[in-house]
Design an enzyme around this catalytic site. Structure first.
Site: not given
Ligand code: COA
Length: 323
Positions: A114, A250, A280
């Site tokens: 990520c 994020h 996500n």
């Protein structure tokens, strides 16, 4: 030494939207649980046959169109992804061909889960500042739907597919003010996809690799680590809490994002949040959020942005940007 600034942004989301209500039919969960614990209401899912390279190409084209006519001069392509189309060639090399870029460009993928986009941005910034490149395409693209166990309620509700991109170009004006990257491999067991060519043929053929996560432990490490990252980034730039105009985090969980905004001294409306609609999207989440806030006019030229990410590895990183 020249500086690097963002010349244009772009993003792409697959057409299919999967709501929490649909997930209620797949696993023992509820819209209420997912919303309350994560802030996610829906996510986009790639169509059958739609690959990381397909998603990356769409975001790249949008960013190039936004950046203006000088796209023939792109000399560096970096794709951050954990879900590439193939082991090789890299997704970045596929894009060189698909976008009709001249041979001789530099192209490679970055795997930092990520945190991948922040890692890729840091690398492109260093290439530009040292004269190794002048105009870079930096992309985050993921099809996490392909590495989820759709019977595991603790992970399948969290992720989505998408892509985002920026064109980073050499400039007299400072754009990327500082970047801060870190990794610590001691807690790989908390978040991983324990599958790959190291498994040998039999295991590879027997099962598909899927995300495995001890969510509440990851949550605690993420909040603590991102708090330290905020301090580090502000200190390196001589800034105080409240000095940043926008947080572009994020998008893993609204509770993690809110904790970081509080640490930065920013009101909720100064944080770009897409997690409710995108879930996500791993390496794609930051450039997706950035592009949305640039296109709808929230983020204006000259404003100060803090991008931050935390992901498997663990990896984490931030970028302070004068947009
Ligand atoms: N629906 C309903 N219940 C669920 C569920 C779901 N989708 N997923 C888990 N649960 C249950 C658990 O089984 C557990 O039940 P129990 O108390 O009977 O054992 C309960 O909910 C609490 O689980 P827990 O994992 O402690 O919840 P949480 O508040 O920590 O939220 C996450 C779970 C995954 C949303 C949260 O920990 C998180 O976001 N972690 C970080 C994830 C992340 O950022 N990952 C990527 C880094 S990039």
């Amino acid at each position: 030494m020249s500086q690097a600034r963002i010349a244009g942004t772009g993003s792409y989301l697959p057409r299919r939207v999967m709501t929490n209500a649909e997930l209620e039919c797949l696993v023992d969960t509820s819209d209420e649980w997912i919303l309350e614990r994560t802030g996610i209401a829906q996510r986009h899912i790639a169509a059958d046959g739609e690959t990381c390279a397909d998603l990356a190409e769409q975001a790249a084209r949008a960013a190039m169109a936004a950046a203006g006519p000088d796209n023939g001069s792109i000399d560096l392509v970096i794709v951050a992804t954990s879900t590439p189309e193939h082991v090789f060639p890299s997704t970045a090399c596929r894009l060189v061909e698909r976008l009709g870029l001249p041979g001789g460009v530099i192209a490679f993928d970055v795997a930092a889960a990520c945190s991948g986009f922040v890692y890729a941005l840091d690398i492109a910034n260093r290439f530009i500042r040292t004269g190794g490149a002048h105009r870079a395409l930096v992309i985050g693209a993921e099809v996490f739907s392909r590495i989820l166990d759709w019977s595991d309620r603790s992970t399948c509700v969290l992720f989505g597919d998408g892509s985002g991109a920026v064109v980073l170009e050499a400039s007299d004006q400072a754009g990327i003010l500082s970047t801060h990257l870190h990794a610590d491999g001691r807690q790989t067991s908390l978040l991983n996809v324990p599958w790959g060519v190291g498994q040998g043929y039999e295991a590879l053929e027997a099962e598909r690799g899927t995300v495995s996560m001890r969510g509440n432990e990851v949550f605690r490490v993420a909040v603590r680590t991102l708090g330290g990252l905020v301090d580090e980034t502000l200190k390196a730039n001589g800034l105080e809490r409240g000095d940043v105009d926008w947080l572009v985090p994020h998008q893993a969980n609204i509770r993690i994002m809110d904790a970081t905004a509080r640490k930065l001294g920013l009101p909720a409306e100064r944080m770009v949040s897409t997690v409710a609609r995108h879930g996500n999207t791993s390496a794609a989440s930051i450039p997706l959020a950035l592009d949305e806030a640039v296109r709808d006019g929230r983020i204006q030229r000259g404003e100060l942005l803090l991008l931050e990410a935390f992901g498997a590895g663990f990896t984490w990183g931030s970028a302070l940007i004068r947009y």
